[in-house]
Design a protein around this motif. Structure first.
Motif, short mmCIF file in Angstrom:
data_model
loop_
_atom_site.label_atom_id
_atom_site.label_comp_id
_atom_site.label_asym_id
_atom_site.label_seq_id
_atom_site.Cartn_x
_atom_site.Cartn_y
_atom_site.Cartn_z
N ASN A 50 80.33 -55.51 42.66
CA ASN A 50 80.78 -54.11 42.60
C ASN A 50 81.66 -53.99 41.35
OD1 ASN A 50 81.58 -51.49 42.96
ND2 ASN A 50 82.26 -51.75 45.08
N LEU A 51 81.18 -53.23 40.37
CA LEU A 51 81.89 -53.11 39.10
C LEU A 51 83.01 -52.08 39.15
CD1 LEU A 51 78.84 -53.30 36.65
CD2 LEU A 51 80.32 -55.15 37.46
N PHE A 52 83.10 -51.29 40.22
CA PHE A 52 84.23 -50.39 40.40
C PHE A 52 85.46 -51.18 40.85
CE2 PHE A 52 81.05 -46.89 41.36
CZ PHE A 52 81.37 -46.13 40.24
N THR A 53 86.64 -50.71 40.48
CA THR A 53 87.87 -51.16 41.13
C THR A 53 88.30 -50.06 42.10
OG1 THR A 53 89.20 -50.21 39.34
CG2 THR A 53 88.58 -52.54 39.15
N TYR A 54 89.12 -50.43 43.08
CA TYR A 54 89.59 -49.48 44.08
C TYR A 54 88.44 -48.62 44.57
CZ TYR A 54 94.16 -50.95 42.40
OH TYR A 54 95.26 -51.70 42.05
N SER A 55 87.48 -49.28 45.22
CA SER A 55 86.20 -48.64 45.51
C SER A 55 86.22 -47.70 46.72
CB SER A 55 85.13 -49.72 45.75
OG SER A 55 85.47 -50.52 46.87
N GLN A 56 87.32 -47.67 47.47
CA GLN A 56 87.34 -46.76 48.61
C GLN A 56 88.75 -46.24 48.88
OE1 GLN A 56 85.77 -49.61 51.49
NE2 GLN A 56 87.67 -49.56 52.63
N ASN A 57 88.83 -44.98 49.30
CA ASN A 57 90.07 -44.36 49.77
C ASN A 57 91.22 -44.51 48.78
OD1 ASN A 57 91.32 -42.85 51.85
ND2 ASN A 57 92.47 -44.65 52.47
N SER A 58 90.92 -44.32 47.50
CA SER A 58 91.96 -44.47 46.50
C SER A 58 91.65 -43.60 45.28
CB SER A 58 92.08 -45.93 46.07
OG SER A 58 93.04 -46.08 45.05
N THR A 59 92.72 -43.09 44.66
CA THR A 59 92.56 -42.40 43.39
C THR A 59 93.01 -43.28 42.22
OG1 THR A 59 94.76 -41.41 43.67
CG2 THR A 59 92.87 -40.13 44.44
N THR A 60 93.48 -44.48 42.52
CA THR A 60 93.89 -45.42 41.47
C THR A 60 92.69 -45.79 40.61
OG1 THR A 60 95.60 -46.33 42.91
CG2 THR A 60 94.96 -47.65 41.00
N GLY A 96 83.65 -30.04 39.15
CA GLY A 96 84.66 -31.08 39.36
C GLY A 96 84.06 -32.47 39.25
N TYR A 97 84.72 -33.30 38.45
CA TYR A 97 84.25 -34.67 38.21
C TYR A 97 85.24 -35.66 38.82
CZ TYR A 97 81.48 -32.38 34.53
OH TYR A 97 80.63 -31.57 33.82
N PHE A 98 84.73 -36.59 39.61
CA PHE A 98 85.53 -37.70 40.13
C PHE A 98 84.83 -38.97 39.68
CE2 PHE A 98 86.82 -40.65 43.60
CZ PHE A 98 88.18 -40.57 43.43
N TYR A 99 85.43 -39.65 38.71
CA TYR A 99 84.71 -40.76 38.09
C TYR A 99 85.67 -41.87 37.67
CZ TYR A 99 86.36 -38.78 33.65
OH TYR A 99 87.15 -38.31 32.64
N GLN A 100 85.09 -42.97 37.30
CA GLN A 100 85.86 -44.12 36.84
C GLN A 100 85.27 -44.62 35.53
OE1 GLN A 100 86.76 -48.56 38.58
NE2 GLN A 100 87.14 -46.87 39.97
N ASN A 101 86.14 -45.01 34.62
CA ASN A 101 85.71 -45.65 33.38
C ASN A 101 85.52 -47.13 33.67
OD1 ASN A 101 85.37 -46.74 30.84
ND2 ASN A 101 86.89 -45.40 29.87
N VAL A 102 84.29 -47.51 33.92
CA VAL A 102 84.00 -48.88 34.34
C VAL A 102 84.22 -49.86 33.19
CG1 VAL A 102 82.21 -50.41 35.26
CG2 VAL A 102 82.42 -48.07 36.11
N GLY A 103 84.04 -49.43 31.96
CA GLY A 103 84.27 -50.31 30.82
C GLY A 103 82.97 -50.61 30.10
N SER A 104 82.99 -50.44 28.77
CA SER A 104 81.77 -50.66 27.99
C SER A 104 81.32 -52.10 28.01
CB SER A 104 82.00 -50.21 26.55
OG SER A 104 83.09 -50.90 25.97
#
Length: 227
Positions: A50-60, A96-104
């Motif tokens: 899972n390349l996301f961090t804080y993958s659930q119940n978090s806005t961090t 509305g966008y809810f996204y994460q910068n996973v990193g290039s």
């Protein structure tokens, strides 16, 4: 007690040091009619990722673009039974966008990725949200029903940005719950792996096959590595 210095000069007549020699001595023959399995200690396959961090119940580490979404963490029971379903509401009149910068360095152009998340409609009616990945088309529509459903998008990255997440267009989606974001480098969605401060990538050994008559004595049976 005395120590004798004169020991007999005896050499072994049959040295079965297969691990170091990596071959059978001429006096030994080997045969096996069937195939056999082994681990070589180096061949692995990706397991959980899972390349996301804080993958659930978090806005961090997540971005609520221009604060267009109203976000309520720990809003309701999630698919795993915990109170970690997160509510996303859009009454701003703009997308509305809810996204994460996973990193290039994690997203590679030309590589296939699978994005998935559980979604649920809170309006009493089916809605349409959008998943976002760094591809030319940018987004894909997903159906959000009144029951928790895992939606996904498998596609090939084709741009240099590294944004991934979910979009609520007020024309089609205004109030949904989300849980368990996951993005992985593969062509199919796998079981969800939760993350916090770091992305996760785990590997497992691959069981290999030796053909009939092919010996396996060059591998340590304890470590699985080449001796």
């Amino acid at each position: 007690m005395t120590i004798q210095a004169n020991f007999p000069n005896v050499q072994p007549s049959l040295l079965l040091d297969f691990a170091n020699a990596k071959q059978l001595p001429p006096s030994v023959t080997f045969t096996r009619a069937t195939t056999a399995t082994y681990y070589d200690g180096s061949t692995t396959a990706m397991a959980e990722q899972n390349l996301f961090t804080y993958s659930q119940n978090s806005t961090t580490n997540w971005t609520n673009f221009s604060n267009r979404l109203t976000i309520t963490t720990s809003y309701e029971a999630a698919p795993d039974g915990t109170n970690t379903g997160m509510r996303l509401q859009n009454s701003s009149g703009s997308i509305g966008y809810f996204y994460q910068n996973v990193g290039s360095n994690l997203f590679v152009s030309g590589t296939t990725y699978a994005l998935s998340v559980w979604v649920k409609s809170n309006t009493g009616a089916t809605q349409t949200a959008q998943l976002m990945l760094p591809v030319t088309s940018a987004v894909t529509n997903v159906t959000v029903t009144t029951s928790w459903t895992r939606v996904s998008w498998v596609t090939t990255a084709s741009s240099t940005n590294s944004f991934a997440g979910i979009i609520l267009d007020p024309a089609t989606a205004t109030d949904i719950s989300v849980w368990g974001f996951q993005v992985e480098q593969r062509s199919a969605v796998t079981a969800y792996t939760a993350t916090t401060t770091q992305p996760i990538t785990n590997y497992v050994p691959v069981l290999l096959t030796a053909g009939g008559g092919q010996p396996r004595f060059d591998h340590n049976p304890t470590t699985g590595c080449l001796s």
